[in-house]
Design an enzyme around this catalytic site. Structure first.
Site, short mmCIF file in Angstrom:
data_model
loop_
_atom_site.label_atom_id
_atom_site.label_comp_id
_atom_site.label_asym_id
_atom_site.label_seq_id
_atom_site.Cartn_x
_atom_site.Cartn_y
_atom_site.Cartn_z
N ASP A 89 17.53 16.46 7.81
CA ASP A 89 18.09 17.70 8.34
C ASP A 89 19.14 17.38 9.40
OD1 ASP A 89 16.76 19.87 6.97
OD2 ASP A 89 14.92 19.14 7.90
N MET A 103 23.40 21.23 8.05
CA MET A 103 23.46 22.51 8.76
C MET A 103 24.52 22.36 9.83
SD MET A 103 19.37 23.06 8.71
CE MET A 103 19.18 21.31 8.37
N MET A 113 21.88 18.62 11.88
CA MET A 113 22.25 19.83 12.64
C MET A 113 23.25 19.46 13.72
SD MET A 113 18.50 21.59 13.07
CE MET A 113 17.31 21.57 11.72
N SER A 165 10.59 16.47 5.00
CA SER A 165 11.70 16.53 5.97
C SER A 165 11.30 15.68 7.16
CB SER A 165 11.93 17.97 6.42
OG SER A 165 12.60 17.96 7.67
N MET A 200 16.71 28.83 1.80
CA MET A 200 16.04 28.64 3.09
C MET A 200 15.01 29.75 3.27
SD MET A 200 17.13 25.92 4.50
CE MET A 200 16.13 26.15 5.98
N HIS A 231 20.61 17.43 4.10
CA HIS A 231 20.79 18.88 4.25
C HIS A 231 21.67 19.12 5.46
CE1 HIS A 231 18.65 22.97 5.23
NE2 HIS A 231 19.92 23.14 4.92
N HIS A 267 14.10 14.02 3.02
CA HIS A 267 15.02 15.12 3.33
C HIS A 267 15.48 14.96 4.78
CE1 HIS A 267 16.37 19.40 2.91
NE2 HIS A 267 15.97 19.54 4.17
N ASP A 274 12.92 25.42 1.42
CA ASP A 274 12.87 24.65 2.66
C ASP A 274 12.59 25.60 3.83
OD1 ASP A 274 13.22 22.81 4.70
OD2 ASP A 274 15.39 22.61 4.41
N SER A 304 6.54 19.95 8.95
CA SER A 304 5.31 19.97 9.75
C SER A 304 4.05 19.88 8.88
CB SER A 304 5.27 21.22 10.63
OG SER A 304 5.56 22.38 9.89
C1 DX5 Z 1 14.91 23.94 8.97
C2 DX5 Z 1 15.06 22.62 8.24
C3 DX5 Z 1 13.81 22.33 7.52
C4 DX5 Z 1 12.66 22.16 8.45
C5 DX5 Z 1 11.37 22.42 7.74
O1 DX5 Z 1 15.91 24.16 9.83
O2 DX5 Z 1 16.11 22.65 7.32
O3 DX5 Z 1 13.94 21.21 6.63
O4 DX5 Z 1 12.63 20.91 9.04
O5 DX5 Z 1 10.33 22.35 8.65
P1 DX5 Z 1 8.90 22.99 8.31
O6 DX5 Z 1 8.48 22.44 7.00
O7 DX5 Z 1 8.02 22.54 9.45
O8 DX5 Z 1 9.12 24.46 8.28
ZN ZN Z 2 16.20 21.12 5.55
#
Ligand code: DX5
Ligand code: ZN
Length: 227
Positions: free
Chosen positions: A48, A82, A50, A21, A151, A80, A46, A186, A209
Site C-alpha cells: 500500500d 494511493m 500512500m 497487505s 475499495m 496499490h 500487497h 481491499d 489486520s
Molecule cells: C487501505 C489499504 C488496505 C488496508 C487494508 O487504505 O489499501 O490495503 O491496508 O487493511 P485492513 O485489511 O486492515 O482493512
Molecule cells: Zn491496498
C-alpha cells in the site's frame, strides 16, 4: 526483469487468491514477516503506497519494494498506488521489481496513459474505485486492465470496518470481467466479511489486520480463501 508464471496476477493460480497487505506487518521485522506469510500460503504481497496527499497517510516507496524483491525473488508483488501522480510511480516501481500496479480512477484524468505505461514497463495493470465511486467510472477501461479493485474502506489506514454497500457494484463489475481478469477487494476483509466478497465475485482478497493481527497466518489465509 521478466515475470515468471508464478509472478503473474493472470497466471494459473489457485483461486480465490489471498494477498496480505504488509501495511499491518511489523516494519521492524518486515522481511521475516513477509517470508512467513508467503510460507503460510499467501499468493502475493500487497504493498500500500500512500503519498500523504491522495490519502492522509505516508507509507512506503520503491526502495522498500526493491528490498522485498531481493528477499523474495519468486513472490508476486502487487503495488496499490494511493497517490495523486500514479504515472510518476510506474518506472520507479518497475525498476524496484514490482509485478503489478493498481492506481485509482479518482487520481487520474488520463487512465489510458497510465495503463499503457504500466504495460510498457512489463507489468500488469489494475484500476481501483473508492467506496463512493460508481463502477461505471472505470467501465471504459475494463478492456485494458488485468484487474479491477473495489475499495471496501476509504483508503488510508488498515483496521477499518468493511463497507457493505460496495458489494452490489462488485457483483456488477464481475459480470463485466472475463475469467482471466482479477476482481480484488481491499479494506476490512476478515473472517466475517470474506464470504460475502467471494459471493460477490471477488477472486483476490486483500487483508492486512486480519492476517498480521494473528500469530498463525496459515489458518487465516485458508479461511479467507474459503477452504
Ligand atoms: C487501505 C489499504 C488496505 C488496508 C487494508 O487504505 O489499501 O490495503 O491496508 O487493511 P485492513 O485489511 O486492515 O482493512
Ligand atoms: Zn491496498
Amino acid at each position: 526483469m521478466s515475470m515468471t508464471a508464478a509472478r503473474s496476477i493472470t497466471g494459473v493460480l489457485t483461486k480465490p487468491l489471498v494477498g496480505p497487505s504488509i501495511l499491518s506487518a511489523d516494519f521492524a521485522s518486515l522481511g521475516d514477516e513477509c517470508q512467513a506469510v508467503v510460507d503460510a500460503g499467501a499468493d502475493l504481497l500487497h504493498l500500500d503506497v500512500m503519498d500523504g496527499h491522495f490519502v492522509p497517510n505516508l507509507t512506503m516507496g520503491p526502495a522498500l519494494c526493491s528490498s522485498l524483491r531481493q528477499r523474495l525473488p519468486e513472490t508476486l508483488l502487487d503495488v496499490h498506488l494511493m497517490v495523486t501522480n500514479p504515472l510518476g510511480c510506474v518506472e520507479p516501481f518497475a525498476a524496484a521489481g514490482a509485478d503489478h500496479i493498481t492506481f485509482h480512477i479518482e487520481a487520474e484524468d488520463d487512465p489510458e496513459t497510465v495503463i499503457n505505461a504500466i504495460h510498457s514497463a512489463g507489468m500488469t495493470a489494475g484500476i481501483a474505485i473508492n467506496p463512493p465511486t460508481e463502477w461505471t467510472a472505470i467501465e471504459p477501461y475494463l478492456g485494458s486492465v488485468e484487474l479491477a479493485l473495489v475499495m471496501s474502506v476509504n483508503p488510508g489506514f488498515s483496521g477499518q470496518s468493511f463497507i457493505q454497500e460496495v458489494l452490489m457494484k462488485t457483483a456488477a463489475l464481475r459480470e463485466r470481467l472475463s475469467d482471466d481478469q482479477r476482481l480484488q477487494m481491499d479494506g476490512g476483509v476478515n473472517l466475517e466479511t470474506a464470504d460475502a466478497c467471494r459471493e460477490a465475485g471477488c477472486d483476490l482478497l486483500v487483508a492486512a489486520s486480519a492476517i498480521f493481527g494473528t500469530t498463525d497466518y496459515g489458518p487465516v489465509i485458508s479461511s479467507l480463501r474459503g477452504s
